[in-house]
Write an enzyme that holds these catalytic residues in place. Structure first.
Site, short mmCIF file in Angstrom:
data_model
loop_
_atom_site.label_atom_id
_atom_site.label_comp_id
_atom_site.label_asym_id
_atom_site.label_seq_id
_atom_site.Cartn_x
_atom_site.Cartn_y
_atom_site.Cartn_z
N LYS A 46 44.23 42.27 33.18
CA LYS A 46 45.28 41.37 32.68
C LYS A 46 45.38 41.43 31.16
O LYS A 46 46.43 41.15 30.58
CB LYS A 46 45.01 39.93 33.12
CG LYS A 46 45.19 39.69 34.60
CD LYS A 46 46.63 39.42 34.97
CE LYS A 46 46.83 39.49 36.48
NZ LYS A 46 48.24 39.63 36.87
N CYS A 98 51.52 42.68 41.56
CA CYS A 98 50.89 41.65 40.73
C CYS A 98 49.51 42.01 40.23
O CYS A 98 48.91 41.24 39.48
CB CYS A 98 50.87 40.30 41.43
SG CYS A 98 50.81 40.40 43.17
N GLU A 129 47.63 44.27 30.64
CA GLU A 129 48.98 43.92 31.07
C GLU A 129 49.71 43.09 30.01
O GLU A 129 50.88 43.33 29.69
CB GLU A 129 48.92 43.13 32.38
CG GLU A 129 50.27 42.66 32.88
CD GLU A 129 50.16 41.83 34.16
OE1 GLU A 129 50.71 42.26 35.17
OE2 GLU A 129 49.52 40.76 34.14
N GLU A 177 60.08 37.91 45.02
CA GLU A 177 59.67 39.10 45.77
C GLU A 177 60.18 39.04 47.22
O GLU A 177 60.57 40.06 47.78
CB GLU A 177 58.14 39.25 45.73
CG GLU A 177 57.69 40.64 46.13
CD GLU A 177 56.31 41.00 45.56
OE1 GLU A 177 55.83 40.30 44.64
OE2 GLU A 177 55.73 41.98 46.04
N GLU A 228 56.62 45.96 27.22
CA GLU A 228 57.77 45.30 27.85
C GLU A 228 57.54 43.81 28.09
O GLU A 228 58.43 43.10 28.54
CB GLU A 228 58.17 46.04 29.15
CG GLU A 228 57.12 46.25 30.21
CD GLU A 228 56.22 47.47 30.02
OE1 GLU A 228 56.15 48.01 28.88
OE2 GLU A 228 55.54 47.87 30.98
N SER A 245 57.61 46.71 43.67
CA SER A 245 58.43 45.55 43.38
C SER A 245 58.66 45.49 41.87
O SER A 245 57.77 45.81 41.09
CB SER A 245 57.71 44.29 43.86
OG SER A 245 58.28 43.16 43.23
N CYS A 252 41.70 39.24 43.91
CA CYS A 252 41.35 38.68 42.60
C CYS A 252 40.01 37.93 42.60
O CYS A 252 39.33 37.88 41.58
CB CYS A 252 42.43 37.72 42.13
SG CYS A 252 44.06 38.45 42.19
N GLU A 268 63.66 40.06 47.04
CA GLU A 268 63.74 41.50 46.81
C GLU A 268 63.48 42.24 48.12
O GLU A 268 64.17 43.21 48.47
CB GLU A 268 62.69 41.90 45.76
CG GLU A 268 62.74 43.35 45.34
CD GLU A 268 61.64 43.69 44.32
OE1 GLU A 268 60.66 42.91 44.21
OE2 GLU A 268 61.78 44.73 43.65
#
Ligand code: SF4
Ligand code: SF4
Ligand code: SF4
Ligand code: FES
Lengths: 574, 160
Positions: free
Chosen positions: A359, A300, A362, A280, A367, A320, A504, A283
């Site tokens: 999560k 994230c 996710e 990141e 993908e 990102s 988190c 990036e």
């Protein structure tokens, strides 16, 4: 402003005008039971369990709603008060399936606790049960309207804190239910799976999808090589499941417990967090030097990702492309690690221990199969892991301290602070600054982006340029930041967004209660973990350096793009 | 299908005008829902979504209001409207059992419409025919002293 004098159970208290009797009582150290009340968020005065007697008043009053008045004399513990509270609780219990023994919230349920504390010894009314069945359409959460006491705390959190309003009170009278519009299944609406509703629910009416059985089965299967990763926030919270103080750092005991449960390798998501920072930060530098798109926004937090897909799809190019650390870990476990260890990736079973219900969603995004398999097989929340450890019968507090396995268990302080709001930003700045300037940072502590404030801003000087950053936690705060970006009021280069208040450590899968105090103590613990680690910058992680050398090539390289980066899907608003 | 298009277009225009008038005004929700129901005869899903966006009220809360008040309906009206009187007089003379039979016969709840679009069912407070109870109205016709056994006959007279 003159203070108000009030007497509660014979104790004089002084409070500012506008204070409720409940708040005044707490100040005086007098406990009044509550159920529907949710500090700072929801005061609907519905459950009537907080009744108190005010001298001169004709009826008992609800302490969570009624304000303290000058000279007021309050009694919280008279026979009439105790009786009225008990009857009201009995009424609430009259249509509640009293199946505590087999309930997910057994021993951690406010309703159950209140029944014990108020001394309910019978339920004289038999009400009809809710006509609605269990809704398990969501990959992250299960709704069980039968156990709902209609306190609306979940509704308040979903709308006020998260700005999502996926659920609201529907229908009326006996048919009243907390549900999405059209009583649609939760899995089919714009719920972002953050699980904040499950943290505030006093009962098991909305809870995480329990997947412990799948993990027990994998552990018992001799064919499977089961590896586990633990998110940064879990090591400062899981101890609470076993009566330890909030914010106890239990990293070593956590590793020991996982090994004793039978995991073949115990790895650390912090390693993948360091890797995320490498990708990141690169990036970010690339976008900074090549005309954007800026601001770059972190990616994230899967609750946040689903939120932007539903509500701000026009900003998806700003996200990102980095996968979250959990997904980077999964992709590497079944490629890099499989190769190194000489294990057939088809036999590797990846379990994540996460503070997060989103999560789970996710991990099942289509993908997320970069390795050719599901990169992550099962996601357990902190609460589910706590239950497994209890089922195994370990005395958690007396477990020894053990270390993570190599190589995916090696990490730096920068990876650790991913667990708190502002941490990803700080970790990225530590690395981006040194990569951009070639100089060594004098102080690693970016204090301005730390702390529980909903929105934080900072300006960092890099090579004579000003890099403007913003950090938001809680999706309603994210909304505010994005709106100022869209209407041109603010210009940032880099924005960190975490769906959950506090980041988190306040995730929807964390131990209950998760409130202002537990959040603050967990955040403090996260920064203590960072301070105590010998390495605190992601680019100095030797295992990450070796990974690039042996396998990935360079950050943002071809292989990175294949395994570590992803794309997003615009979704409908509703 | 030029005819339906025109009709749809007309309603859509009216709805858009309505939403323009109240755009960004969450407090106008009930008023807007009323007028939208006047335009369509009921509140279709897509209309509720548009109301949600225009007034800036989350859809879950819009639906919360719609499902709370009995005068809002999300079901299109059937070709024939059955109203069951539940005024005191009719109630005493067995309106409840009558309603129960209608629910079973039509397989719908009050406020809903049968799958074939033939009948919609509603409960009203008093039709002003207290001496004739229990009373039901089908469209403009008053049926007096209705015994549950007569329901199938009454309904079949209206079936197309
Ligand atoms: S929600 Fe609480 S009171 Fe209800 S069955 Fe579960 S543990 Fe018992
Ligand atoms: S998971 Fe989050 S978005 Fe979904 S209903 Fe709960 S609070 Fe709302
Ligand atoms: S689901 Fe839980 S938090 Fe929401 S209203 Fe019901 S009991 Fe309260
Ligand atoms: S806590 Fe006061 S009424 Fe529920």
């Amino acid at each position: 402003m003159s203070l108000i004098n009030i007497t509660i159970d014979g104790r004089p208290v002084q409070v500012p005008p506008g204070t409720t009797i409940l708040e005044a009582a707490r100040k005086a150290g007098v406990k009044i039971p509550t159920l529907c009340y949710l500090e700072e968020l929801s005061v609907i005065g519905a459950c009537r369990l907080c009744l108190v007697q005010v001298e001169g008043a004709r009826t008992l009053v609800a302490a969570c709603v009624a304000q303290a008045g000058e000279g007021m004399v309050v009694h919280t513990n008279t026979p009439a008060v105790r009786q009225a509270r008990r009857v009201n609780l009995e009424l609430i219990l009259s249509n509640h399936p009293r199946e505590c023994l087999t309930c997910l919230r057994n021993t951690n349920c406010e309703l159950q606790r209140l029944a014990a504390e108020l001394g309910v010894d019978q339920v004289r009314f038999e009400g009809e049960m809710s006509p609605y069945g269990v809704d398990d359409s969501s990959p992250a959460l299960v709704r069980d309207p039968r156990k709902c006491v209609l306190c609306r705390r979940c509704v308040a959190v979903c709308s006020e804190v998260q700005g999502v309003s996926a659920i609201a009170v529907q229908e009326r009278g006996f048919d009243t239910v907390v549900a999405p519009a059209f009583l649609a299944p939760l899995g089919e609406v714009s719920c972002v799976n953050c699980g904040q509703c499950s943290l505030v629910c006093p009962t098991a009416a909305i809870h995480e999808r329990d997947q412990t059985a799948e993990v027990w089965a994998a552990l018992a299967d001799p064919e499977k090589h089961v590896v586990v990763q633990t998110a940064p926030a879990v090591r400062v919270s899981v101890g609470e499941m076993f009566g330890l103080e909030p914010g106890s750092i239990v990293t070593g005991k956590l590793v020991a417990a996982l090994r004793r449960l039978g995991f073949d390798r115990v790895f650390d998501t912090d390693f993948a967090a360091d890797l995320t920072i490498m990708e990141e930060a690169n990036e970010f530098i690339h976008r900074l030097q090549n005309g954007g798109p800026l601001p770059l926004i972190t990616s994230c937090s899967p609750g946040w990702i689903k939120f932007i897909e539903h509500f701000y799809p026009q900003l998806l190019p700003n996200l990102s492309t980095c996968k979250s650390p959990q997904q980077m870990f999964g992709a590497l476990a079944k490629t890099y690690y499989a190769q190194r260890a000489g294990i057939d990736p088809a036999k590797i079973f990846v379990v994540s221990i996460m503070p997060c219900t989103a999560k789970k969603f996710e991990a099942r995004r289509p993908e997320m199969r970069a390795s050719g398999y599901w990169d992550v097989d099962v996601v357990l929340t902190t609460r589910e892991l706590g239950r497994m450890i209890k089922q195994a019968g370990f005395d958690f507090a007396s477990l020894p301290e053990e270390d993570y396995d190599e190589p995916l268990g090696i990490s730096t302080g920068a990876g650790a602070i991913f667990g708190a709001t502002g941490g990803v930003m700080e970790a990225a700045l530590r690395t981006a600054y040194e990569l951009l300037t070639g100089a060594t940072l004098l102080s690693l502590d970016f204090e301005e982006v730390r702390g529980l404030k909903g929105i934080k801003e900072a300006v960092v000087g890099v090579n004579g340029c000003e890099v403007r950053v913003a950090v938001a936690n809680g999706l309603d705060n994210a909304r505010k930041v994005l709106d100022t970006v869209i209407n041109g009021e603010k210009e940032y280069h880099f924005i960190e967004i975490m769906a959950c208040p506090g980041g988190c450590i306040g995730g929807g899968g964390q131990p209950i209660p998760t409130n202002r105090e537990t959040r603050a103590r967990r955040v403090a613990a996260i920064y203590q973990v960072d301070r105590q680690l010998p390495l605190r910058k992601s680019h100095e992680n030797p295992a990450v350096q070796a990974l690039y050398r042996e396998f990935l090539g360079k950050p943002s390289g071809h292989k990175s793009h294949e395994l570590l980066h992803t794309h997003y899907t615009p979704r409908e608003r509703f | 299908m030029a005819v339906t298009c025109q009709c749809g277009g007309e309603r859509t225009r009216k709805l858009e005008a309505l939403l323009d008038r109240y755009r960004g005004q969450p407090q106008a929700l009930i008023q807007v829902l009323h007028q939208a129901q006047e335009i369509y005869g009921y509140l279709p899903r897509e209309v509720l979504k548009k109301v949600s966006l225009a007034l800036n009220v989350p859809l879950s809360q819009v639906y919360g209001v719609v499902s709370f008040y009995s005068f809002f309906t999300i079901h299109p009206k059937g070709r024939h409207r059955i109203s069951v009187c539940k005024g005191t007089a009719c109630y005493v003379r067995g309106a409840e059992q009558l309603l129960e039979h209608l629910r079973e016969e039509l397989r719908i709840k009050p406020g809903e419409t049968t799958a074939d679009g033939e009948f919609s069912l509603e409960v009203v407070r008093c039709l002003g025919a207290c001496g004739l109870g229990p009373v039901i109205m089908v469209d403009e016709d008053v049926h007096a002293r209705v015994m549950p056994e007569r329901i199938p006959d009454i309904l079949s007279a209206y079936r197309s």
